[in-house]
Scaffold this motif. Sequence first.
Motif, PDB file in Angstrom:
ATOM      1  N   LEU A 182       0.894  -1.186   0.150  1.00 15.41           N
ATOM      2  CA  LEU A 182      -0.105   0.099  -0.063  1.00 15.41           C
ATOM      3  C   LEU A 182       0.968   1.307  -0.017  1.00 15.41           C
ATOM      4  N   ILE A 183       0.807   2.050  -1.079  1.00  7.58           N
ATOM      5  CA  ILE A 183       1.719   2.856  -1.355  1.00  7.58           C
ATOM      6  C   ILE A 183       1.233   4.480  -1.215  1.00  7.58           C
ATOM      7  N   LYS A 184       1.687   5.470  -0.564  1.00  4.53           N
ATOM      8  CA  LYS A 184       1.128   6.731  -0.721  1.00  4.53           C
ATOM      9  C   LYS A 184       2.460   7.666  -0.804  1.00  4.53           C
ATOM     10  N   ARG A 185       2.305   9.022  -1.329  1.00  8.90           N
ATOM     11  CA  ARG A 185       3.265   9.947  -1.403  1.00  8.90           C
ATOM     12  C   ARG A 185       4.058  10.137  -0.046  1.00  8.90           C
ATOM     13  N   ALA A 186       5.300  10.261   0.179  1.00 10.03           N
ATOM     14  CA  ALA A 186       5.950  10.405   1.462  1.00 10.03           C
ATOM     15  C   ALA A 186       6.170  11.928   1.651  1.00 10.03           C
ATOM     16  N   GLY A 187       6.017  12.189   3.117  1.00  9.80           N
ATOM     17  CA  GLY A 187       5.912  13.689   3.321  1.00  9.80           C
ATOM     18  C   GLY A 187       4.637  14.305   2.991  1.00  9.80           C
ATOM     19  N   ARG A 188       3.701  13.823   2.388  1.00  9.83           N
ATOM     20  CA  ARG A 188       2.517  14.497   2.288  1.00  9.83           C
ATOM     21  C   ARG A 188       1.211  13.782   2.945  1.00  9.83           C
ATOM     22  N   ASP A 189       0.332  14.706   4.077  1.00  5.68           N
ATOM     23  CA  ASP A 189      -0.440  14.098   4.618  1.00  5.68           C
ATOM     24  C   ASP A 189      -1.673  13.683   3.637  1.00  5.68           C
ATOM     25  N   LEU A 190      -2.383  12.583   4.059  1.00  2.00           N
ATOM     26  CA  LEU A 190      -3.523  12.161   3.482  1.00  2.00           C
ATOM     27  C   LEU A 190      -4.727  13.073   3.938  1.00  2.00           C
ATOM     28  N   THR A 191      -5.542  13.169   3.109  1.00  2.00           N
ATOM     29  CA  THR A 191      -6.858  13.685   3.574  1.00  2.00           C
ATOM     30  C   THR A 191      -7.510  12.859   4.651  1.00  2.00           C
ATOM     31  N   PRO A 192      -8.495  13.306   5.489  1.00  2.00           N
ATOM     32  CA  PRO A 192      -9.106  12.644   6.523  1.00  2.00           C
ATOM     33  C   PRO A 192      -9.722  11.223   5.900  1.00  2.00           C
ATOM     34  N   ALA A 193     -10.385  11.475   4.801  1.00  7.70           N
ATOM     35  CA  ALA A 193     -10.973  10.286   4.029  1.00  7.70           C
ATOM     36  C   ALA A 193      -9.999   9.297   3.366  1.00  7.70           C
ATOM     37  N   GLY A 194      -8.909  10.063   3.054  1.00  7.17           N
ATOM     38  CA  GLY A 194      -7.646   9.051   2.575  1.00  7.17           C
ATOM     39  C   GLY A 194      -7.224   8.242   3.716  1.00  7.17           C
ATOM     40  N   ARG A 195      -7.044   8.881   4.949  1.00  6.51           N
ATOM     41  CA  ARG A 195      -6.475   8.248   6.039  1.00  6.51           C
ATOM     42  C   ARG A 195      -7.285   7.020   6.481  1.00  6.51           C
ATOM     43  N   ALA A 196      -8.602   7.030   6.499  1.00  6.53           N
ATOM     44  CA  ALA A 196      -9.609   6.152   6.948  1.00  6.53           C
ATOM     45  C   ALA A 196      -9.617   5.094   5.889  1.00  6.53           C
ATOM     46  N   LEU A 197      -9.438   5.380   4.593  1.00  9.33           N
ATOM     47  CA  LEU A 197      -9.362   4.213   3.655  1.00  9.33           C
ATOM     48  C   LEU A 197      -8.081   3.570   3.847  1.00  9.33           C
ATOM     49  N   HIS A 198      -7.047   4.264   4.269  1.00  6.97           N
ATOM     50  CA  HIS A 198      -5.806   3.614   4.397  1.00  6.97           C
ATOM     51  C   HIS A 198      -5.812   2.572   5.525  1.00  6.97           C
ATOM     52  N   ARG A 199      -6.474   2.961   6.501  1.00  4.69           N
ATOM     53  CA  ARG A 199      -6.466   2.065   7.693  1.00  4.69           C
ATOM     54  C   ARG A 199      -7.396   0.929   7.063  1.00  4.69           C
ATOM     55  N   ALA A 200      -8.518   1.293   6.543  1.00  2.00           N
ATOM     56  CA  ALA A 200      -9.545   0.017   6.163  1.00  2.00           C
ATOM     57  C   ALA A 200      -8.783  -0.888   5.110  1.00  2.00           C
ATOM     58  N   ILE A 201      -7.836  -0.296   4.608  1.00  6.22           N
ATOM     59  CA  ILE A 201      -7.299  -1.456   3.608  1.00  6.22           C
ATOM     60  C   ILE A 201      -6.418  -2.366   4.123  1.00  6.22           C
ATOM     61  N   LEU A 202      -5.738  -1.751   5.163  1.00  9.18           N
ATOM     62  CA  LEU A 202      -4.714  -2.472   6.159  1.00  9.18           C
ATOM     63  C   LEU A 202      -5.663  -3.611   6.928  1.00  9.18           C
ATOM     64  N   ALA A 203      -6.652  -3.082   7.437  1.00  9.78           N
ATOM     65  CA  ALA A 203      -7.310  -3.933   8.580  1.00  9.78           C
ATOM     66  C   ALA A 203      -8.253  -5.103   7.627  1.00  9.78           C
ATOM     67  N   GLY A 204      -8.653  -4.677   6.344  1.00 11.31           N
ATOM     68  CA  GLY A 204      -9.268  -5.495   5.618  1.00 11.31           C
ATOM     69  C   GLY A 204      -8.298  -6.948   5.053  1.00 11.31           C
ATOM     70  N   VAL A 205      -7.181  -6.364   4.789  1.00 13.10           N
ATOM     71  CA  VAL A 205      -6.282  -7.350   4.429  1.00 13.10           C
ATOM     72  C   VAL A 205      -6.025  -8.134   5.454  1.00 13.10           C
ATOM     73  N   ALA A 206      -5.797  -7.789   6.773  1.00 13.69           N
ATOM     74  CA  ALA A 206      -5.344  -8.424   8.065  1.00 13.69           C
ATOM     75  C   ALA A 206      -6.581  -9.298   8.256  1.00 13.69           C
ATOM     76  N   LYS A 207      -7.758  -9.066   8.066  1.00 14.20           N
ATOM     77  CA  LYS A 207      -9.032  -9.613   8.298  1.00 14.20           C
ATOM     78  C   LYS A 207      -9.202 -11.113   7.471  1.00 14.20           C
ATOM     79  N   GLU A 208      -9.317 -10.716   6.267  1.00 14.08           N
ATOM     80  CA  GLU A 208      -9.672 -11.606   5.153  1.00 14.08           C
ATOM     81  C   GLU A 208      -8.310 -12.889   4.866  1.00 14.08           C
TER      82      GLU A 208
END
Length: 313
Positions: free
Chosen positions: A270-296
């Motif tokens: 899962l890749i994002k731009r270094a040194g640039r903050d994600l939007t609040p929605a982007g942070r939420a989706l970032h967490r959801a992808i990590l959690a979803g992969v860990a769960k499934e």
Amino acid sequence: MSINMNLRQLRAFVAVAQTGSFSRAARLLGLSQSALSQAVQQLEADLGVRLLDRTTRSVQLSAIGREFLPGVQRVLADLDHQLQDLQDLKEHRRGHVTVTCVPSVALRLLPQVLAQFQEAHPMVSVAVREAPRHQIITALRSGDAELGIANVPGDDPDLDSTFLLTDSFALVMRRDHPLAAHESVTWEEAGQAGLIAMAPGTGIRLEMERGLPAPAAPHHEAEHPATLLAMVEAGVGVAPLPGLAWPRPDHAVLAFRPLVEPRVERQLFLIKRAGRDLTPAGRALHRAILAGVAKEDFSGAAVPRGGRRPRGQ
């Protein structure tokens, strides 16, 4: 003309106009009556006009106050809407995220993640863009995408990559193919059966070339895993694909067998731009992808790990 007024004064004036009482307006705003009265008086002094006609028994809007009130109400309503929008974004209730990923991720991983993400964040829209690895990197660098999912992140100091999972290659074939009777298939056997492979430059093809010292030349090529599956189903040949691109185990026509000698694996990040903050929605989706992969338990994937891969490695 420069007028020094503030929101407290404007809200105090509107509250008095709506309630017709300084005492009721003070209770509505949670202020003392004297503080509210001072706010209105200061507003009138700053404007140089009388907005309210006061008597010992009533409070009414002056002629100027009646003209002034609708405009102030519109301004305060617009401001309240803007503040609510900001709060919604802060709490991830609204927003938009663009994710660019390799096709196999869009085919198998993201639909399951987004189904759960939508339940928690129904007002966040997500655009999924399928692209080869090099286009994913370009989109992240340019800001056209906020998140990316790809293999082989490479040595790029502009990107921050988090390991998602490892999936292994298997050979996809028709159930009536002779190799379907095997428990596993060697790469040599697969090459002799007539390979259909992903096109050069795609992430899956790169992993094959990295994992095999001398890969067999494919008879046919395509740029999307779904196309390979359709070609295999039509009897054109057999296709080496990583776990996220395999057909369902209960597919009526297709089957898959592990490819061995050697075993070739693909790592996804899962890749994002270094040194640039994600939007609040982007942070939420970032967490959801990590959690979803860990769960499934995605087919062909090792147990997912959430460790962060250092930048550029």
